[in-house]
Scaffold this motif. Sequence first.
Motif, mmCIF file in Angstrom:
data_model
loop_
_atom_site.group_PDB
_atom_site.id
_atom_site.type_symbol
_atom_site.label_atom_id
_atom_site.label_comp_id
_atom_site.label_asym_id
_atom_site.label_seq_id
_atom_site.Cartn_x
_atom_site.Cartn_y
_atom_site.Cartn_z
ATOM 1 N N SER A 40 7.959 -5.843 -0.336
ATOM 2 C CA SER A 40 7.126 -4.698 -0.694
ATOM 3 C C SER A 40 6.494 -4.960 -2.047
ATOM 4 O O SER A 40 6.922 -5.848 -2.787
ATOM 5 C CB SER A 40 7.958 -3.413 -0.715
ATOM 6 N N SER A 41 5.471 -4.188 -2.374
ATOM 7 C CA SER A 41 4.795 -4.381 -3.652
ATOM 8 C C SER A 41 4.462 -3.034 -4.285
ATOM 9 O O SER A 41 4.077 -2.093 -3.601
ATOM 10 C CB SER A 41 3.528 -5.220 -3.480
ATOM 11 N N VAL A 42 4.655 -2.998 -5.605
ATOM 12 C CA VAL A 42 4.304 -1.839 -6.423
ATOM 13 C C VAL A 42 3.354 -2.378 -7.485
ATOM 14 O O VAL A 42 3.736 -3.206 -8.307
ATOM 15 C CB VAL A 42 5.558 -1.195 -7.058
ATOM 16 N N GLY A 152 -7.366 2.219 18.858
ATOM 17 C CA GLY A 152 -6.335 1.184 18.842
ATOM 18 C C GLY A 152 -6.681 0.083 17.858
ATOM 19 O O GLY A 152 -5.809 -0.460 17.176
ATOM 20 N N GLU A 153 -7.976 -0.248 17.760
ATOM 21 C CA GLU A 153 -8.431 -1.269 16.817
ATOM 22 C C GLU A 153 -8.157 -0.845 15.364
ATOM 23 O O GLU A 153 -7.704 -1.652 14.555
ATOM 24 C CB GLU A 153 -9.923 -1.522 17.020
ATOM 25 N N GLU A 154 -8.430 0.415 15.043
ATOM 26 C CA GLU A 154 -8.157 0.910 13.681
ATOM 27 C C GLU A 154 -6.669 0.833 13.359
ATOM 28 O O GLU A 154 -6.284 0.393 12.276
ATOM 29 C CB GLU A 154 -8.635 2.360 13.534
ATOM 30 N N MET A 155 -5.848 1.245 14.305
ATOM 31 C CA MET A 155 -4.405 1.217 14.073
ATOM 32 C C MET A 155 -3.890 -0.216 13.932
ATOM 33 O O MET A 155 -3.005 -0.477 13.117
ATOM 34 C CB MET A 155 -3.674 1.979 15.179
ATOM 35 N N ALA A 156 -4.458 -1.163 14.676
ATOM 36 C CA ALA A 156 -4.056 -2.568 14.571
ATOM 37 C C ALA A 156 -4.404 -3.133 13.195
ATOM 38 O O ALA A 156 -3.698 -4.006 12.679
ATOM 39 C CB ALA A 156 -4.718 -3.388 15.674
ATOM 40 N N ARG A 157 -5.478 -2.637 12.593
ATOM 41 C CA ARG A 157 -5.864 -3.111 11.257
ATOM 42 C C ARG A 157 -4.844 -2.726 10.192
ATOM 43 O O ARG A 157 -4.764 -3.387 9.161
ATOM 44 C CB ARG A 157 -7.246 -2.591 10.879
ATOM 45 N N PHE A 158 -4.081 -1.664 10.399
ATOM 46 C CA PHE A 158 -3.045 -1.293 9.413
ATOM 47 C C PHE A 158 -2.118 -2.477 9.174
ATOM 48 O O PHE A 158 -1.811 -2.818 8.041
ATOM 49 C CB PHE A 158 -2.215 -0.104 9.884
ATOM 50 N N LYS A 159 -1.641 -3.108 10.257
ATOM 51 C CA LYS A 159 -0.716 -4.239 10.125
ATOM 52 C C LYS A 159 -1.390 -5.421 9.426
ATOM 53 O O LYS A 159 -0.793 -6.082 8.576
ATOM 54 C CB LYS A 159 -0.175 -4.640 11.504
ATOM 55 N N ALA A 160 -2.642 -5.674 9.750
ATOM 56 C CA ALA A 160 -3.377 -6.755 9.083
ATOM 57 C C ALA A 160 -3.477 -6.487 7.583
ATOM 58 O O ALA A 160 -3.352 -7.407 6.769
ATOM 59 C CB ALA A 160 -4.765 -6.915 9.696
ATOM 60 N N GLN A 161 -3.674 -5.234 7.220
ATOM 61 C CA GLN A 161 -3.774 -4.895 5.795
ATOM 62 C C GLN A 161 -2.426 -5.012 5.093
ATOM 63 O O GLN A 161 -2.365 -5.477 3.958
ATOM 64 C CB GLN A 161 -4.368 -3.494 5.630
ATOM 65 N N THR A 162 -1.344 -4.612 5.748
ATOM 66 C CA THR A 162 -0.039 -4.795 5.093
ATOM 67 C C THR A 162 0.276 -6.276 4.961
ATOM 68 O O THR A 162 0.802 -6.701 3.927
ATOM 69 C CB THR A 162 1.108 -4.055 5.823
ATOM 70 N N ARG A 167 0.836 -11.122 1.306
ATOM 71 C CA ARG A 167 0.318 -12.395 0.779
ATOM 72 C C ARG A 167 -0.145 -12.262 -0.668
ATOM 73 O O ARG A 167 0.099 -13.145 -1.496
ATOM 74 C CB ARG A 167 -0.817 -12.919 1.664
ATOM 75 N N MET A 168 -0.822 -11.165 -0.995
ATOM 76 C CA MET A 168 -1.276 -10.950 -2.379
ATOM 77 C C MET A 168 -0.085 -10.859 -3.330
ATOM 78 O O MET A 168 -0.102 -11.437 -4.424
ATOM 79 C CB MET A 168 -2.114 -9.671 -2.486
ATOM 80 N N ALA A 169 0.950 -10.143 -2.929
ATOM 81 C CA ALA A 169 2.142 -10.013 -3.777
ATOM 82 C C ALA A 169 2.797 -11.374 -3.985
ATOM 83 O O ALA A 169 3.191 -11.710 -5.114
ATOM 84 C CB ALA A 169 3.131 -9.028 -3.145
#
Length: 180
Positions: A40-42, A152-162, A167-169
């Motif tokens: 996780s990241s803060v 469904g496409e919008e909801m699938a993007r949530f996982k891509a964003q997390t 990776r950023m963290a």
Amino acid sequence: MSLPAPLLLPYGACFPEIDDSAFIAPRATVIGDVVIGPKSSVWFGCTLRGDVNSIRIGARSNIQDGTVIHVTRGGHATHIGDDVLVGHTCIIHACTLESGSFVGMGATVMDGAVVESGAMVAAGALVTPGKRVPRGELWAGNPAKFKRPLSGEEMARFKAQTDHYVRMAESYLAELAKLG
């Protein structure tokens, strides 16, 4: 070069518990009864204040810059599940963000509210106390109300964003390690 560290403070007998793989940005503040899970990241400028109740954050969730997370005494703790996106400058207060939910930039989620898995709170929205944002729905406005179903496409993007924030963290952890 000396880097500012995150500020980790006890409150009473409770000291924050942070998984070794989590990223807590310099100048983030984490106080008291707070547990932060793996990867996780803060981010910069966040304050997580578990002084009069607990804050629990699962795995791979991200709390973006300037967000404040708090609790209520004798009332609600704050529970944030796995793979949750919390946008910049949110207020998350004594509520539950279930795994796989998304809270947009500048939104406020208040006491006793629940954002279900696969639900989204729009940027700038105010989810009032005790409201439930159901799976697959976008809520927006002040006070927040149902606006439309999510695709469904919008909801699938949530996982891509997390995944992106994990990776950023990791990248930030590596960069900070180079600086010593």
